[in-house]
Design an enzyme around this catalytic site. Sequence first.
Site, PDB file in Angstrom:
ATOM      1  N   ASP A 153      -4.792 -13.237   2.976  1.00 17.87           N
ATOM      2  CA  ASP A 153      -5.143 -12.606   4.074  1.00 17.87           C
ATOM      3  C   ASP A 153      -7.097 -12.955   2.588  1.00 17.87           C
ATOM      4  OD1 ASP A 153      -4.344 -10.727   2.249  1.00 17.87           O
ATOM      5  OD2 ASP A 153      -4.130  -8.779   4.061  1.00 17.87           O
ATOM      6  N   HIS A 172       0.794  -1.280  -0.169  1.00 15.26           N
ATOM      7  CA  HIS A 172      -0.052  -0.144   0.340  1.00 15.26           C
ATOM      8  C   HIS A 172       0.429   0.917  -0.193  1.00 15.26           C
ATOM      9  CE1 HIS A 172      -3.597  -2.418   0.573  1.00 15.26           C
ATOM     10  NE2 HIS A 172      -3.345  -2.911   1.742  1.00 15.26           N
ATOM     11  N   HIS A 229      -5.728  -7.700  -0.338  1.00 16.74           N
ATOM     12  CA  HIS A 229      -6.396  -6.072  -0.710  1.00 16.74           C
ATOM     13  C   HIS A 229      -5.354  -5.620  -2.276  1.00 16.74           C
ATOM     14  CE1 HIS A 229      -6.681  -6.544   3.192  1.00 16.74           C
ATOM     15  NE2 HIS A 229      -7.803  -5.237   3.979  1.00 16.74           N
ATOM     16  N   ASP A 242      -2.410 -10.950  -2.752  1.00 17.74           N
ATOM     17  CA  ASP A 242      -2.631 -10.628  -1.285  1.00 17.74           C
ATOM     18  C   ASP A 242      -5.162  -9.880  -1.432  1.00 17.74           C
ATOM     19  OD1 ASP A 242      -2.130  -9.002   1.290  1.00 17.74           O
ATOM     20  OD2 ASP A 242      -2.884  -8.245   1.172  1.00 17.74           O
TER      21      ASP A 242
HETATM   22 ZN   LIG Z   1      -3.753  -7.341   2.957  1.00 23.44          ZN
END
Ligand SMILES: [Zn+2]
Length: 308
Positions: A245, A125, A164, A162
């Site tokens: 995740d 991120h 996200h 991931d």
């Molecule tokens: Zn994540």
Amino acid sequence: MTTLLLTHEDCLAHDPGRHHPESPARLQAVLDGLAGPEFAALERRLAPKAARADLARAHSPDFVDGILAAIPARGHAALDADTIVSPGSGNAALRAAGAVCAAVDAVIAGEAENGFCAVRPPGHHAERERAMGFCLFNNVAVGALHARASHGLQRIAAIDFDVHHGNGTQAIFEDDADLFYGSTHQYPLYPGTGAREERGLGNIVNAPLRPNAGSSEFRAAMSELILPALDAFQPELVLVSAGFDAHRSDPLAQLRLVEADFAWATERLVALARRHCRGRVVSSLEGGYDLAALAASAAAHVAALMAN
Ligand SMILES: [Zn+2]
């Protein structure tokens, strides 16, 4: 050939606070999951600290200095609502990015075929000028640009499974046709980016998945979108943002993957890397917040890296 495991105890000393999901216990769970006899063949190395010059390719020099200056001498400091740093966070972040650079050096030198960086804080991120989403430096982007600057590699890919979207990696890569970013992720979800229409120069492939999507949707996205585009890109190095995740047990999102899905994806990335670039895969831990699922998933991922 050898698979490297890079880690450092400094990565356990980054403490975002007692109730924060990105806990030191995550990394301990991953390391415990890699402690069994089936992992005895891993070559274990200590992660060095990244050089400022390496960090300052993916980020601006002022941002790098600002992050390190924001590390508190005691207590905690908040870089954003969920990105919290403690006195140990600076060295942890330097080791996390340094691990990826060192693994890149080792696979390019032929000392190992591939490697896994068991590190935290995560990185995908982090944008060029912004720490966010538990991430300080973008470890994978730092490693990619190190591979180019220090070893002369041209076409470098990062694959991100991931749950996200890796907004930071996409932002750092999207204007550079010699970098490729492919991501599967739940959508919509934090951080809000990752729509299929976000294609960069044609070097960005986003495969958003609906909440409650599971193995079949994930494998279809990999098989039909990510892997063919990666194959056509002809990478000289494959980096992996290995977040776990998307597991069905994870508390932060709603995908329904299982350990075997991470092993499956890893096997395909390894096979593709063997066709294009002597198997050079450098993977780095991103998310994963159910400790048992994280440990089992990371073990499945590393076992697939080690398989011949
Ligand atoms: Zn994540």
